[in-house]
Design an enzyme around this catalytic site. Structure first.
Site, PDB file in Angstrom:
ATOM      1  N   SER A 159       0.850  -1.195   0.000  1.00  0.00           N
ATOM      2  CA  SER A 159       0.000   0.000   0.000  1.00  0.00           C
ATOM      3  C   SER A 159       0.881   1.239   0.000  1.00  0.00           C
ATOM      4  O   SER A 159       2.029   1.197   0.470  1.00  0.00           O
ATOM      5  CB  SER A 159      -0.857  -0.001   1.260  1.00  0.00           C
ATOM      6  OG  SER A 159      -1.462   1.251   1.468  1.00  0.00           O
ATOM      7  N   TYR A 185      -0.069   0.143  10.527  1.00  0.00           N
ATOM      8  CA  TYR A 185      -0.401  -0.275   9.156  1.00  0.00           C
ATOM      9  C   TYR A 185       0.806  -0.026   8.247  1.00  0.00           C
ATOM     10  O   TYR A 185       1.203  -0.906   7.474  1.00  0.00           O
ATOM     11  CB  TYR A 185      -1.623   0.497   8.652  1.00  0.00           C
ATOM     12  CG  TYR A 185      -2.094   0.073   7.267  1.00  0.00           C
ATOM     13  CD1 TYR A 185      -2.593  -1.200   7.036  1.00  0.00           C
ATOM     14  CD2 TYR A 185      -2.062   0.972   6.194  1.00  0.00           C
ATOM     15  CE1 TYR A 185      -3.039  -1.583   5.769  1.00  0.00           C
ATOM     16  CE2 TYR A 185      -2.510   0.599   4.925  1.00  0.00           C
ATOM     17  CZ  TYR A 185      -3.000  -0.685   4.713  1.00  0.00           C
ATOM     18  OH  TYR A 185      -3.439  -1.065   3.464  1.00  0.00           O
TER      19      TYR A 185
END
Ligand SMILES: NC(=O)c1ccc[n+]([C@@H]2O[C@H](COP(=O)([O-])OP(=O)(O)OC[C@H]3O[C@@H](n4cnc5c(N)ncnc54)[C@H](OP(=O)(O)O)[C@@H]3O)[C@@H](O)[C@H]2O)c1
Length: 311
Positions: A159, A185
């Site tokens: 990501s 994350y």
């Protein structure tokens, strides 16, 4: 090596990327394919004729997706298998049940921005554990199946969130720093890229290469912890089919034959950046760094505590 540039871009769909690709006789696994980008990755791989196993936590949800894909694509070789990336027994059972070669492994499943510090039964921070460690254990377990395919690819769905944090080796589990959902994350998504680098370093000799990617901003269940909505403006959002395009490119394109350790977005190799760009595009130098990749590999082996460093 020059950057890998294709004729595809931001709006390209997975189906467009796979046009003319015939994967009859090849076998693929897509993790987390009961929803979102994984469904569309599976759908397009199914259209190429590959046998696809969707590895899911919820077998009922997986069976529903598999049934729909079999009906709409006509490919009956869509299998469903149980896999919980936070459960070592589940990973081991998936690996034990796998028989024969595996040509494509798409490490797609993930969680994002869990609001509070949660730990797995193994004691690991949940995002690092799900997004990286679980996939690490799965990939190690499937190594021999991948090697026996002759030329296998591991596609790692990372990501742009990796730009939020390197892997903080001295405090992966947030034992000293304050927990932050986005740092956790970011750390896990950097680990995804470093895994692709590390796997290629170790396993290219076995015919296994691995690349990582950013799928873009796609409204899926991933946003469950942030109010179910994407913050990205509508013109920068992609459909799930567009979101699956870069995964399918890395899994199938002849351009990627024998190529590993790279990071792609919008179906092209990303530029390396040394500070966080406002547009959140590009790949951080720390995520491609071979020393970091080797350190993560050794750390992950230690954390799992069951694989030898020679693997
Ligand atoms: N959507 C975006 O904008 C975006 C942007 C950048 C990167 N990504 C990445 O794209 C990948 C796919 O995400 P998505 O957007 O398609 O989200 P999604 O619809 O939520 O799909 C993620 C899948 O991962 C599965 N999963 C979560 N924890 C798991 C576990 N412990 N074991 C096994 N499976 C687990 C989920 O299973 P359940 O259905 O059982 O929960 C779900 O099917 C993720 O790696 C994500 O980080 C997405």
């Amino acid at each position: 090596m020059d950057r890998i540039i294709t004729n595809f871009g931001f709006r390209t769909t997975a189906d467009e990327v796979a046009e003319g690709v015939d994967l009859t006789g090849k076998r693929a696994v897509v993790t987390g394919a009961a929803s979102g980008i994984g469904v569309e990755t599976t759908r397009t791989l199914a259209k190429t004729g590959a046998e696809v196993t969707i590895a899911v936590r919820n077998l009922e949800a997986g069976a529903k997706v598999a049934g729909e894909i079999m009906t709409t694509t006509g490919n009956k070789r869509i299998r469903v298998a149980q896999l919980d990336l936070n459960d070592r027994a589940s990973i081991n059972a998936f690996v034990a049940d796998w028989i024969g070669p595996l040509h494509i492994l798409v490490n797609n499943a993930g969680v994002m921005a869990i609001p509070d510090l949660r730990k797995t039964p193994g004691g690991w921070e949940m995002q690092f554990a799900t997004n990286h460690l679980g996939h690490f254990a799965l990939s190690l377990g499937l190594h021999d199946a991948l090697a026996s395919a002759g030329a296998a690819r591991i596609v790692v769905v990372s990501s742009s969130g990796h730009l939020l944090s390197p892997v903080v080796f001295d405090d992966i589990n947030f034992a000293f720093r304050n927990y932050d959902p986005w740092s956790a994350y970011g750390q896990s998504k950097t680990a995804n890229i470093l895994f692709a680098v590390g796997a290629t370093i170790r396993w290219a000799k076995d015919g296994i290469t691995s690349n990582a990617l950013n799928p873009g901003a796609i409204a899926t269940n991933l946003q469950r912890h942030i109010g179910g909505k994407l913050a990205t403006p509508p013109e920068r959002q992609k459909t799930p089919q567009q979101g699956a395009a870069t995964s399918v490119l890395l899994a199938t394109s002849p351009l990627l034959e024998g190529v590993g350790g790279h990071y792609f977005e919008n179906c092209n190799e990303a530029l390396t950046v040394t500070s966080r760009p406002d547009a959140y595009e590009g790949v951080a130098a720390y995520a491609l760094n071979a020393d970091n990749a080797n350190r993560l590999w050794d750390t992950s082996v230690d954390l799992l505590g069951q694989y030898s460093k020679q693997s």
